[in-house]
Scaffold this active site. Structure first.
Site, PDB file in Angstrom:
ATOM      1  N   ASN A   1       0.829  -1.194   0.000  1.00  0.00           N
ATOM      2  CA  ASN A   1       0.000   0.000   0.000  1.00  0.00           C
ATOM      3  C   ASN A   1       0.872   1.256   0.000  1.00  0.00           C
ATOM      4  O   ASN A   1       1.949   1.286   0.584  1.00  0.00           O
ATOM      5  CB  ASN A   1      -1.017   0.000   1.147  1.00  0.00           C
ATOM      6  CG  ASN A   1      -0.423  -0.144   2.528  1.00  0.00           C
ATOM      7  OD1 ASN A   1       0.556  -0.846   2.730  1.00  0.00           O
ATOM      8  ND2 ASN A   1      -1.032   0.511   3.495  1.00  0.00           N
TER       9      ASN A   1
ATOM     10  N   GLU B   1       0.258   5.262   0.657  1.00  0.00           N
ATOM     11  CA  GLU B   1      -0.664   6.302   1.090  1.00  0.00           C
ATOM     12  C   GLU B   1      -0.242   7.671   0.569  1.00  0.00           C
ATOM     13  O   GLU B   1       0.871   7.850   0.078  1.00  0.00           O
ATOM     14  CB  GLU B   1      -0.765   6.302   2.618  1.00  0.00           C
ATOM     15  CG  GLU B   1      -1.385   5.029   3.142  1.00  0.00           C
ATOM     16  CD  GLU B   1      -1.515   4.976   4.644  1.00  0.00           C
ATOM     17  OE1 GLU B   1      -2.183   4.052   5.113  1.00  0.00           O
ATOM     18  OE2 GLU B   1      -0.958   5.842   5.353  1.00  0.00           O
TER      19      GLU B   1
ATOM     20  N   CYS C   1      -4.007   0.679  -2.724  1.00  0.00           N
ATOM     21  CA  CYS C   1      -3.950  -0.576  -1.980  1.00  0.00           C
ATOM     22  C   CYS C   1      -2.872  -1.485  -2.561  1.00  0.00           C
ATOM     23  O   CYS C   1      -2.532  -1.411  -3.745  1.00  0.00           O
ATOM     24  CB  CYS C   1      -5.295  -1.285  -2.043  1.00  0.00           C
ATOM     25  SG  CYS C   1      -6.647  -0.387  -1.280  1.00  0.00           S
TER      26      CYS C   1
ATOM     27  N   GLU D   1      -2.986  -4.655  -3.314  1.00  0.00           N
ATOM     28  CA  GLU D   1      -3.456  -5.519  -4.388  1.00  0.00           C
ATOM     29  C   GLU D   1      -3.525  -4.773  -5.710  1.00  0.00           C
ATOM     30  O   GLU D   1      -3.182  -5.309  -6.762  1.00  0.00           O
ATOM     31  CB  GLU D   1      -4.837  -6.090  -4.057  1.00  0.00           C
ATOM     32  CG  GLU D   1      -4.900  -6.848  -2.747  1.00  0.00           C
ATOM     33  CD  GLU D   1      -5.308  -5.969  -1.565  1.00  0.00           C
ATOM     34  OE1 GLU D   1      -4.681  -4.897  -1.351  1.00  0.00           O
ATOM     35  OE2 GLU D   1      -6.244  -6.352  -0.848  1.00  0.00           O
TER      36      GLU D   1
ATOM     37  N   CYS E   1     -10.215  -5.127  -0.239  1.00  0.00           N
ATOM     38  CA  CYS E   1     -11.373  -4.231  -0.217  1.00  0.00           C
ATOM     39  C   CYS E   1     -12.173  -4.413  -1.513  1.00  0.00           C
ATOM     40  O   CYS E   1     -11.745  -5.115  -2.437  1.00  0.00           O
ATOM     41  CB  CYS E   1     -10.922  -2.783  -0.052  1.00  0.00           C
ATOM     42  SG  CYS E   1     -10.128  -2.068  -1.517  1.00  0.00           S
TER      43      CYS E   1
ATOM     44  N   CYS F   1     -10.299  -3.448  -4.724  1.00  0.00           N
ATOM     45  CA  CYS F   1      -9.262  -4.427  -5.079  1.00  0.00           C
ATOM     46  C   CYS F   1      -9.862  -5.720  -5.605  1.00  0.00           C
ATOM     47  O   CYS F   1      -9.307  -6.344  -6.507  1.00  0.00           O
ATOM     48  CB  CYS F   1      -8.360  -4.697  -3.885  1.00  0.00           C
ATOM     49  SG  CYS F   1      -7.296  -3.288  -3.513  1.00  0.00           S
TER      50      CYS F   1
END
Length: 136
Positions: A44, A46, A55, A57, A89, A92
């Protein structure tokens, strides 16, 4: 080349160590295994503008696509901090579905916690998914 689930999980855990997560302090790693044994990892990333975070993935799927991988997605391992296994999520799941649909696969998703691994198919995480075939 990685051919077993334990090695795939280890690759995801290693990817999580390279996370850029100064805001959530929730490092996530992902590892995607393809039929030819290749593994692509992501972590990930940010951003101070929270909505622009990526993310693990999604990063891994984008790397795979950038490397020309368009089929054969067999398995995905996702790991984060804490005892509980984490799942991809919704965004993803959709991104992974697109990559899987290009090769007609239903990859195994390994949702990894400290001592527990939940194994499920992508189709169970994203039933009746919208994908490339939906546009025909």
């Amino acid at each position: 080349m990685i051919t077993d689930d334990d090695a795939l999980i280890a690759a995801a855990r290693e990817a999580a160590t390279r996370s850029y997560s100064p805001y959530s302090r929730f490092p996530v790693g992902a590892a995607l295994r393809f039929a030819d044994g290749r593994v692509v990892t992501g972590t990930n990333v940010e951003n101070a503008s929270y909505g622009l975070a990526l993310c693990a993935e999604t990063v891994a799927a984008a790397r795979a696509m950038a490397d020309g991988l368009r089929g054969g997605l067999e398995a995905v391992a996702v790991t984060g901090p804490g005892a509980q296994p984490i799942t991809p999520c919704g965004r993803c799941r959709q991104v992974l579905n697109e990559l899987a649909a290009l090769g007609g696969t239903d990859p195994l998703i390994l949702c990894v916690g400290e001592s527990e691994v939940r194994r499920m198919r992508l189709s169970a995480l994203l039933p009746e998914a919208f994908g490339p075939a939906s546009l025909d």
